[in-house]
Write a protein that holds these residues in place. Sequence first.
Motif: not given
Length: 462
Positions: A54-55, A144-149, A210-215
């Motif tokens: 996804l990322y 990611i779905r919410s981010f996109s919507f 690193e902070r590349i996967r959401p927490n």
Amino acid sequence: MKRKRILLYSACLASILHLSSCESFLSIDPPKDRVAAEDAFSDNKTAEATVLGLYVGMNNYNNQFGSALLTLLLSSASDDYYSAFTSYDEYRFNNITPSASYLDRLWSHPYGYINHANKIIEGLEASSLNEDVKKQLSAEARFIRSFSFFYLTNLFNKVPLVTTSDINTANTLGPSTQEEVYQFVVEDLIRAESDISDEYLGTQQGASSERIRPNKKAVSALLSRVYLYKKDWKNAESTATTVINDTRYKIPSDLNTVFLKTSQEAIWQLQTVNTTTAGVNTWEGFTIVPATATARGYYNVYQPTLDSYEANDKRKDNWLKPYTIASGTFYMPYKYKVRTGSPVTEYNTVLRLAEQYLIRAEARLNQGKTVDAITDINVIRERAGLTLLPNTLSPEETALALEKERHLELLGEWGHRWFDLARTNRAVAVLSVTKGNFTQADTKIPIAESILLSNKKLEQND
């Protein structure tokens, strides 16, 4: 993140133009570095790789929604900065028609991410993986779905609420209202917030620096923004406070550290994964920063915006860069300073702490907590090297001060300025100064012609 871990799901995202573009991806043999969908959730390792895809899909090639395109287009449409290239003129001069360049990508790419996320959620539900793993990975997909919507409804207002990976169903859905989309997003984020790890993870669920996967706090940060846009002031304040109180996140005094991969302010970042263009740190930096130190820039901050900086504002000194040509001196955005370079030092910063202070300031102001709102605004002003605002400002004066701080602090980041002016009904008053004859109709971004043809139930943005 190794390329061999990324599954076929991510390949569909790079060139997606319609929701149907991934429909037949199982009809071909998967490349050696990817696995077939039926095996994607057979074990923890491959299931995780599906999510990591996804990322990668959001940021692996230039000129995609998640790799600077949204920022470039909405910066031009607002009063952040504009491009000297004519391909962006429709956005610069707010003459955006359904056949405008790049417009279809603002729709098709987020729906590509949503389709990918839906496949993950469905695959995990049907799998026999450990429940903790299923919750974590599903939560990331919901984020990611919410981010996109969130972006789709703020770009186009009424959009289909696609919650299935079934293409035939998805392509026949009519539009949902923004209220319906927001309600779904809030519920999805609350569930994700409950299920996702509070720690940042790397591969194989191990902890990462690193902070590349959401927490958990990345989910909270997006949720606070959604509450703000919904005018749910109380929840916006409390959710932003949860993020602000996490001592992992800081407002560093050095502005040049904010967009580094090691930034203490970053809440969620995108790592560029690309093997065709050596040394890319961020696609925004690659696009905007000139190839050599003495070359001219091609992205210019709008003059009224330049004029709004106060004397000694460190953001002008550190986040803008002047260059001179025959027609005069111009300033280009310079938050990302690396065009290409190894080792990588910058990541695309999507969510950061400063926004949370500004969210809380607005939420507090709208609850009558003017002094508290000023205190939050002053956190940002102090870092910028500016005189602190007095507590004696009226609510109206505080609102204007907040609008200005959001503009200059978040300039050129993920369309903030465009969305802020649209949601507060300030676009006509503000952009008329920069653009001239800017009308309320100019605040509506149309849906691309090619998208409307793909689904007869879609309605053009008014």
